[in-house]
Design a protein around this motif. Sequence first.
Motif, PDB file in Angstrom:
ATOM      1  N   ARG A 188       2.256   8.078  10.949  1.00  0.00           N
ATOM      2  CA  ARG A 188       1.241   8.357   9.941  1.00  0.00           C
ATOM      3  C   ARG A 188       0.241   7.235   9.672  1.00  0.00           C
ATOM      4  O   ARG A 188      -0.781   7.464   9.056  1.00  0.00           O
ATOM      5  N   PHE A 189       0.543   6.047  10.122  1.00  0.00           N
ATOM      6  CA  PHE A 189      -0.337   4.920   9.811  1.00  0.00           C
ATOM      7  C   PHE A 189      -0.798   4.245  11.088  1.00  0.00           C
ATOM      8  O   PHE A 189      -0.330   4.551  12.172  1.00  0.00           O
ATOM      9  N   SER A 190      -1.704   3.294  10.951  1.00  0.00           N
ATOM     10  CA  SER A 190      -2.277   2.632  12.123  1.00  0.00           C
ATOM     11  C   SER A 190      -1.315   1.625  12.737  1.00  0.00           C
ATOM     12  O   SER A 190      -0.339   1.211  12.118  1.00  0.00           O
TER      13      SER A 190
ATOM     14  N   VAL B 196       6.324   5.567   9.515  1.00  0.00           N
ATOM     15  CA  VAL B 196       5.166   4.657   9.508  1.00  0.00           C
ATOM     16  C   VAL B 196       4.337   4.839  10.770  1.00  0.00           C
ATOM     17  O   VAL B 196       3.109   4.983  10.712  1.00  0.00           O
TER      18      VAL B 196
ATOM     19  N   ASP C  75       0.828  -1.212   0.000  1.00  0.00           N
ATOM     20  CA  ASP C  75       0.000   0.000   0.000  1.00  0.00           C
ATOM     21  C   ASP C  75       0.860   1.258   0.000  1.00  0.00           C
ATOM     22  O   ASP C  75       0.558   2.226  -0.677  1.00  0.00           O
ATOM     23  N   ASN C  76       1.933   1.234   0.785  1.00  0.00           N
ATOM     24  CA  ASN C  76       2.829   2.378   0.897  1.00  0.00           C
ATOM     25  C   ASN C  76       4.264   1.892   0.998  1.00  0.00           C
ATOM     26  O   ASN C  76       4.530   0.892   1.658  1.00  0.00           O
TER      27      ASN C  76
ATOM     28  N   ASN D  86       2.241   6.295  -3.857  1.00  0.00           N
ATOM     29  CA  ASN D  86       2.398   5.462  -2.667  1.00  0.00           C
ATOM     30  C   ASN D  86       3.850   5.256  -2.244  1.00  0.00           C
ATOM     31  O   ASN D  86       4.144   4.372  -1.463  1.00  0.00           O
TER      32      ASN D  86
ATOM     33  N   ASP E 239      -0.462  -1.652  10.754  1.00  0.00           N
ATOM     34  CA  ASP E 239       0.417  -1.710   9.593  1.00  0.00           C
ATOM     35  C   ASP E 239       1.663  -2.521   9.899  1.00  0.00           C
ATOM     36  O   ASP E 239       2.123  -2.600  11.034  1.00  0.00           O
TER      37      ASP E 239
END
Length: 107
Positions: free
Chosen positions: A62-64, A59, A12-13, A36, A67
């Motif tokens: 910025r992400f859950s 990471v 995804d990224n 991405n 991840d």
Amino acid sequence: MPKIERLKYAVDNAILVDNTEEGTGWLTEKLFKSSNITCFQPRQNLGVAVAQNMGIKYVYERFSDEDKVIFFDQDSFVPIDLPLLLARAHDKLNITRQVAAVSSQTL
């Protein structure tokens, strides 16, 4: 096709830390345009651990918490399905125990 370009279709990224003093120029500029891939260019060789920690910090900011992080370097050949296979293995193992890391096997 550069290896990072292949990888962008499998995740995804992607976070690229260009850990070279001179930078990769054309490649990084091209990747900045990808939706991405996030690129960092410290313009100095800080060592692999610092580069990996920069990516991890990005990471987690910025992400859950759900991840996953996978590390590759410039010599890695990544089969297109490897990130998915590693994520599935992690999720399967994590049902019965707490798992911190999953790795592929190199022969």
